[in-house]
Scaffold this active site. Structure first.
Site, PDB file in Angstrom:
ATOM      1  N   GLY A 154       0.824  -1.215   0.000  1.00  0.00           N
ATOM      2  CA  GLY A 154       0.000   0.000   0.000  1.00  0.00           C
ATOM      3  C   GLY A 154       0.846   1.247   0.000  1.00  0.00           C
ATOM      4  N   GLY A 155       2.074   1.136  -0.540  1.00  0.00           N
ATOM      5  CA  GLY A 155       2.980   2.270  -0.475  1.00  0.00           C
ATOM      6  C   GLY A 155       3.278   2.615   0.973  1.00  0.00           C
ATOM      7  N   SER A 240       5.536  -4.875  -2.400  1.00  0.00           N
ATOM      8  CA  SER A 240       5.228  -3.534  -2.884  1.00  0.00           C
ATOM      9  C   SER A 240       5.681  -2.504  -1.848  1.00  0.00           C
ATOM     10  CB  SER A 240       3.741  -3.426  -3.202  1.00  0.00           C
ATOM     11  OG  SER A 240       3.464  -2.269  -3.946  1.00  0.00           O
TER      12      SER A 240
END
Length: 548
Positions: A154-155, A240
């Site tokens: 989710g960054g 991510s």
């Protein structure tokens, strides 16, 4: 070959619990076994440094959720480094996930196909979000099991430890006889608002979210033995944004010694925010809230929903400005302050603080799947691809088109479009700079298995490897189809992650020999129905992409 024969031949019976364990037989991936939940006042009670907690057993796996590892960040503690938890008396329940950091609404629900694939569990938001979750096969302080510490994606602005069903640690713990831990921490404006120009008390505010992760790892060091884990064998793994947090932790002096191996899945971050960029975000937040240096402390009284509004506006304004165009990745992120984070994580070199930490690094074949939610993209023509490349890269679009068609002559235009992302080339770049230190092995992989769901259009999409790693392919049937094919690959993938956590080497009998990566060999494990090692398979594409 039937399933039992495969497991025996592949050597998977050597994992921790021995031949397919009673725990694993009950858990499996399907979740369709007869219910086996044990939750009693006197059961699954563990002593922590702050007091006793009570969890429960789920198909034999001791499960604890929502354990506070640091004090609430609400109000008076906003934007400060995490504080120690106030000890409690009696036994505190750890039966359900805790709050997640406040964040903008999940836009993924607006796309029916993304919603179908991911089946997000959004949870409830609150600033008292510094929580960990633990899964373990045995509560024995002498067990010394490997610890696998999961950091969500989710960054640096969204997500949580429970947002995907794939994150559930029960099956991975059972399959590998490991302790699995996941974590929530401060994000976006709550974790990365750089207020250092507004007083010494805010000196660390731009990296609060990363300091939360340090506090969580310190909690693991101090407590994991009582959950059966080995504090001297902790492996970080994340995807991510989670992978980017891991590469950032590897360049934080405060994290040294708190983890011993690291797995970076689909990270594109080698650099983080400068003071200039972080300052621009902060100024836009304060302008939206009509707050200045004179009344800066009123930030502590602003409702968290209003802070999120300000964060969204500030992010948009900065990304559109000149300063926003100077960063490789815009939006909320850590700041290179010269102290907590002394330099860019993996640029120009890998960090010396973690030179002795072995790594696994990789990405998925079609990270930016172009036709999820848009089936018409499957009919993209060569001319349509050329046009899109020209729009995205006006000066090099035609040359890029020619390179792609030469390298991937049999790929559909929509597949080539799905290759055009930073994750694949950056995985190789990170492996190169890490291996150049010659102090710890690094293993490079590409996950290439393509789902058959939604007419196969998602392909090997962003996040699609996670159910395989957590041994949750049946739990995540809307991602994998819950097929035998997916289960067999999951056994290979999960075993590689487990073996790496156990020994620093992901090799096992179910895979071809996987050499440590060197720039000279480009060794890349391709995870698919047939797993194989290739030598720098995307070299020509990467070389051109990095010139854009």
């Amino acid at each position: 070959m039937n399933r039992r024969s495969f497991i025996k031949k592949s050597g998977l019976t050597s994992i921790g619990l021995g031949a397919v364990s009673p725990v694993l037989k009950k858990a499996r991936c399907s979740g369709h076994a007869h219910a086996s939940i044990v939750a009693r006042a006197d059961h699954a009670v563990v002593e922590t440094t702050a007091g006793k907690i009570r969890g429960y057993q789920d198909h034999g796996i001791f499960t604890f959720k929502g354990i506070p590892y640091a004090a609430t960040t609400a109000l008076q503690n906003r934007f400060s480094p995490p504080k120690s938890v106030t000890p409690w008396t009696g036994i505190r329940d750890a039966l359900a996930y805790g709050p997640i950091c406040p964040q903008r609404p999940n836009k993924g629900w607006a796309s029916e196909e993304y919603a179908f694939l991911f089946q997000w569990v959004d949870g409830y938001q609150g600033e008292d979000c510094l929580r960990v979750n633990v899964w373990s096969t045995r509560l024995d302080k002498h067990a010394k099991k490997p610890v696998m510490f999961w950091i969500h994606g989710g960054g640096f602005f969204s997500g949580s430890s429970q947002e995907h069903p794939s994150y559930d640690g029960r099956n991975l713990s059972a399959f590998g006889d490991v302790v699995v831990i996941s974590v929530n921490h401060r994000l976006n404006v709550f974790g990365f608002l750089d207020l250092s120009a507004y007083g010494d008390q805010y000196a660390a505010s731009g990296n609060g979210g990363m300091l939360d992760l340090i506090a969580a790892l310190q909690w693991v060091k101090n407590n994991v033995e009582n959950f059966g884990g080995d504090p001297n064998n902790v492996t970080l793994f994340g995807q991510s944004g989670g992978a980017s947090k891991i590469t950032t932790l590897m360049n934080m002096p405060l994290a040294k010694g708190l983890f011993h191996k690291a797995i970076s899945q689909s990270s594109s971050v080698a650099k983080i925010a400068s003071r200039e960029y972080a300052s621009a975000l902060t100024k836009n937040v304060l302008a939206y809230l009509d707050i200045s240096a004179r009344n800066i402390d009123t930030l502590h009284q602003v409702d968290y929903r209003r802070l999120i509004e300000a964060a969204i506006v500030a992010e948009k304004k900065v990304s559109e400005s000149a300063v926003g165009k100077k960063v490789p990745r815009s939006g909320w992120q850590p700041v290179m302050d010269g102290v907590i984070i002394p330099s860019h994580p993996f640029y120009p070199n890998a960090p010396e603080f973690s030179a002795d930490v072995p790594m696994m690094i990789g990405s998925n074949r079609h990270e930016w799947s172009a036709s999820i939610g848009d089936s018409a993209m499957e009919a993209l023509t060569d001319e349509g691809l050329r046009k899109k490349l020209m729009e995205r890269y006006p000066e090099k679009g035609e040359a890029f088109y020619q390179v792609c068609k030469h390298i991937y002559p049999h790929a559909k235009p929509v597949e080539i479009l799905s290759f055009l992302n930073p994750y694949n080339p950056m995985a190789h770049v990170l492996a190169e700079v890490k291996s150049a230190q010659q102090q710890a092995n690094v293993y490079l992989y590409m996950f290439a298995w393509e789902t058959k769901l939604l007419d196969g259009r998602p392909r090997a999409y962003h996040c699609s490897e996670i159910p395989f790693i957590f041994y949750n392919t049946d739990r995540c049937a809307t991602m994998t189809g819950a097929t035998e094919e997916a289960r067999l690959l999951s056994e290979k993938v999960a075993k590689a992650w487990i073996n790496f956590a156990r020994t620093g080497n992901p090799n096992h009998h179910g895979l071809p020999e996987w050499p440590a990566f060197k720039q000279s060999n480009g060794a890349t494990m391709i995870f698919n129905n047939v797993c194989e090692v290739k030598r720098d398979p995307d070299r020509a594409f990467r070389k051109f992409y990095l010139t854009l």
